[in-house]
Design an enzyme around this catalytic site. Structure first.
Site, mmCIF file in Angstrom:
data_model
loop_
_atom_site.group_PDB
_atom_site.id
_atom_site.type_symbol
_atom_site.label_atom_id
_atom_site.label_comp_id
_atom_site.label_asym_id
_atom_site.label_seq_id
_atom_site.Cartn_x
_atom_site.Cartn_y
_atom_site.Cartn_z
ATOM 1 N N GLY A 1 50.089 30.283 37.209
ATOM 2 C CA GLY A 1 49.364 30.835 36.057
ATOM 3 C C GLY A 1 49.543 32.344 36.004
ATOM 4 O O GLY A 1 49.610 32.998 37.030
ATOM 5 N N GLN B 1 40.008 35.041 30.280
ATOM 6 C CA GLN B 1 39.918 35.724 31.574
ATOM 7 C C GLN B 1 41.282 36.109 32.148
ATOM 8 O O GLN B 1 41.377 36.905 33.074
ATOM 9 C CB GLN B 1 39.195 34.826 32.597
ATOM 10 C CG GLN B 1 37.761 34.545 32.211
ATOM 11 C CD GLN B 1 37.216 33.297 32.905
ATOM 12 O OE1 GLN B 1 36.472 33.403 33.859
ATOM 13 N NE2 GLN B 1 37.587 32.125 32.430
ATOM 14 N N ARG B 2 42.335 35.475 31.629
ATOM 15 C CA ARG B 2 43.670 35.753 32.164
ATOM 16 C C ARG B 2 44.482 36.685 31.275
ATOM 17 O O ARG B 2 45.591 37.079 31.630
ATOM 18 C CB ARG B 2 44.432 34.442 32.345
ATOM 19 C CG ARG B 2 44.103 33.803 33.638
ATOM 20 C CD ARG B 2 44.892 32.609 34.048
ATOM 21 N NE ARG B 2 46.027 32.184 33.307
ATOM 22 C CZ ARG B 2 46.501 30.935 33.367
ATOM 23 N NH1 ARG B 2 45.871 30.033 34.115
ATOM 24 N NH2 ARG B 2 47.555 30.585 32.707
ATOM 25 N N GLY C 1 38.507 29.887 38.274
ATOM 26 C CA GLY C 1 38.535 30.134 39.722
ATOM 27 C C GLY C 1 39.126 28.988 40.514
ATOM 28 O O GLY C 1 39.166 29.026 41.738
ATOM 29 N N ASP D 1 41.907 33.955 40.636
ATOM 30 C CA ASP D 1 41.005 33.157 41.475
ATOM 31 C C ASP D 1 40.663 33.857 42.802
ATOM 32 O O ASP D 1 39.681 33.489 43.456
ATOM 33 C CB ASP D 1 41.636 31.791 41.803
ATOM 34 C CG ASP D 1 42.028 31.030 40.560
ATOM 35 O OD1 ASP D 1 41.472 31.330 39.488
ATOM 36 O OD2 ASP D 1 42.895 30.141 40.647
ATOM 37 N N THR E 1 46.494 36.279 41.438
ATOM 38 C CA THR E 1 45.726 35.231 40.773
ATOM 39 C C THR E 1 44.327 35.761 40.460
ATOM 40 O O THR E 1 43.757 36.519 41.254
ATOM 41 C CB THR E 1 45.574 33.935 41.600
ATOM 42 O OG1 THR E 1 44.545 33.128 41.016
ATOM 43 C CG2 THR E 1 45.190 34.160 43.050
HETATM 44 O O1 F6P Z 1 44.966 29.923 38.955
HETATM 45 C C1 F6P Z 1 44.541 30.539 37.813
HETATM 46 C C2 F6P Z 1 43.883 29.571 36.882
HETATM 47 O O2 F6P Z 1 43.527 30.256 35.698
HETATM 48 C C3 F6P Z 1 42.681 28.833 37.443
HETATM 49 O O3 F6P Z 1 41.525 29.618 37.435
HETATM 50 C C4 F6P Z 1 42.645 27.633 36.540
HETATM 51 O O4 F6P Z 1 41.999 26.549 37.186
HETATM 52 C C5 F6P Z 1 44.089 27.337 36.313
HETATM 53 O O5 F6P Z 1 44.787 28.551 36.534
HETATM 54 C C6 F6P Z 1 44.453 26.848 34.926
HETATM 55 O O6 F6P Z 1 45.788 26.491 34.964
HETATM 56 P P1 F6P Z 1 46.740 26.269 33.722
HETATM 57 O O7 F6P Z 1 47.190 27.615 33.243
HETATM 58 O O8 F6P Z 1 47.878 25.485 34.263
HETATM 59 O O9 F6P Z 1 45.952 25.536 32.687
#
Ligand code: F6P
Length: 377
Positions: free
Chosen positions: A16, A303-304, A182, A139, A137
């Site tokens: 991610g 959040q990302r 997380g 997390d 990350t």
């Molecule tokens: O590892 C980062 C994260 O945003 C986690 O908090 C979340 O569970 C996961 O990735 C979501 O993953 P994806 O982008 O594959 O939906």
């Protein structure tokens, strides 16, 4: 191994995305080129781009102006070298990856990623490639580093969200249940919950009892506070569900036959599917148990996204430049960990396959309890 003088570095981002990836790419690239005269190129979309030989030259121009930019200029994916989906079929593409590593005369492959990426990097190390990783990350769950980049920015975002939810929860005399990312670790929820003054914080490391959460909210009501903020980690579960998970996981570990393994995996998948609606279910249960109206806010990918915080820019740059120094010294097979104000090279064997979760006696937990926050236990 190559016999050329100039070192060739390949960089990829995997798993991610998170804020700070570009700052790290810039840190590695600028130090590698400027201080050590190395050649740097990027592979697109994680291990898939390396397998498909899709590259981007990371020269001075490409590295300019990316410090403050969110996401990753390289693109990312969750693909694994030994199990990649190609044309609907899972395939082991390790040979193609090794062939492209050699084709580009790489001296080292730098992998920027979280827990999954550390495992993939160790796998490639065991196949004979020189690899170095950086821990990223939101997390904050990568083992053997004080912190990962991406976490601080996500913490700012989640805290601001809690601040905003406070005022509307207050106006409407509601419970607001806010779900925070997380994965299976509670760092982000615990930190944002404390910083945002959440009344209840629920994290995976401390399975909760709904009745105890409801009681904390009713106690607040009785003392005149008709609203509550419940910060719940996406991986948090009730005590009952945590026990069910443990049973299913134990069965998977003990499975001897193919049939037993299949059954155990199906039970775990059922559990995951049930867990998906957990936050909504929790809000409904709290509404019934407290007779207060409840609303849910799932923060999700907000959040990302966006620009990295100053703290993440600094951390990513520190780790990136330290990475270039390690390459110059030919120290491979390690993760560049954050250690206080400095960095440390940690062997990948100590990182891969391990998750850093919140210890139950962590000082942040103690602080949360001391300010009267309920943790549902
Ligand atoms: O590892 C980062 C994260 O945003 C986690 O908090 C979340 O569970 C996961 O990735 C979501 O993953 P994806 O982008 O594959 O939906």
């Amino acid at each position: 191994m190559p016999v050329h003088m100039t070192k060739n570095i390949g960089i990829l981002t995997s798993g991610g995305d998170c804020p700070g990836l570009n700052a790290a790419i810039r840190g590695i690239g600028k130090a590698a080129q400027g201080a050590f005269g190395m050649h740097v190129e990027g592979f697109r979309d994680g291990f898939r781009g390396l397998m498909e030989n899709r590259t981007i030259v990371l020269d001075r121009e490409a590295l300019s102006g990316i410090l403050t930019v969110g996401g990753t200029i390289l693109g990312t994916s969750r693909d694994k070298p030994y199990r990649m989906l190609i044309g609907g079929k899972e395939m082991d593409v390790t040979d193609a990856i090794i062939a492209n590593y050699e084709k580009h005369h790489l001296d080292v492959l730098v992998c920027l990623g979280g827990g999954g990426t550390q495992k993939n990097a160790l796998y490639l190390k065991e196949k004979g490639l020189n690899v170095i990783t950086l821990p990223k990350t939101i997390d904050n769950d990568v083992a053997m580093t004080d912190v990962t980049f991406g976490f601080d920015t996500a913490l700012e975002i989640a805290t601001e969200a809690i601040d905003r939810l406070h005022s509307t929860a207050h106006s409407h005399h509601r419970i607001v249940v806010v779900e925070i990312m997380g994965h299976r670790a509670g760092w982000l929820t615990l930190a944002a919950g404390i910083a945002g003054g959440a009344d209840v914080i629920l994290i995976p490391e401390i399975p909760y009892e709904v009745e105890k959460v409801a009681k904390a909210i009713r106690d607040r009501s009785r003392s005149g506070r008709q609203f509550s903020i419940v910060a719940v980690a996406e991986g948090a579960t009730s005590k009952q569900e945590a026990a069910a998970y443990e049973v299913a996981e134990l069965k998977r570990q003990k499975a001897k036959t193919k049939e037993e393994r299949k059954k155990a995996k199906a039970a775990l998948a059922d559990w995951e599917a049930r867990h998906e609606g957990n936050t909504l279910r929790l809000a409904r249960e709290l509404e019934v148990l407290t007779r207060l109206e409840s609303r849910v806010t799932i923060l999700g990918y907000v959040q990302r996204g966006g620009a990295p915080s100053a703290v993440d820019r600094l951390l990513a740059t520190r780790l990136g430049t330290a990475c270039a120094e390690l390459i110059h010294e030919e120290q491979f097979g390690v993760m560049v960990a954050a250690r206080g104000d400095s960095t440390e090279a940690v062997p990948l064997e100590k990182v891969a396959g391990k998750r850093r979760t919140v210890p139950r006696d962590h000082p942040w937990i103690q602080s949360a309890r001391l300010v009267g926050t309920a943790l549902g236990d």
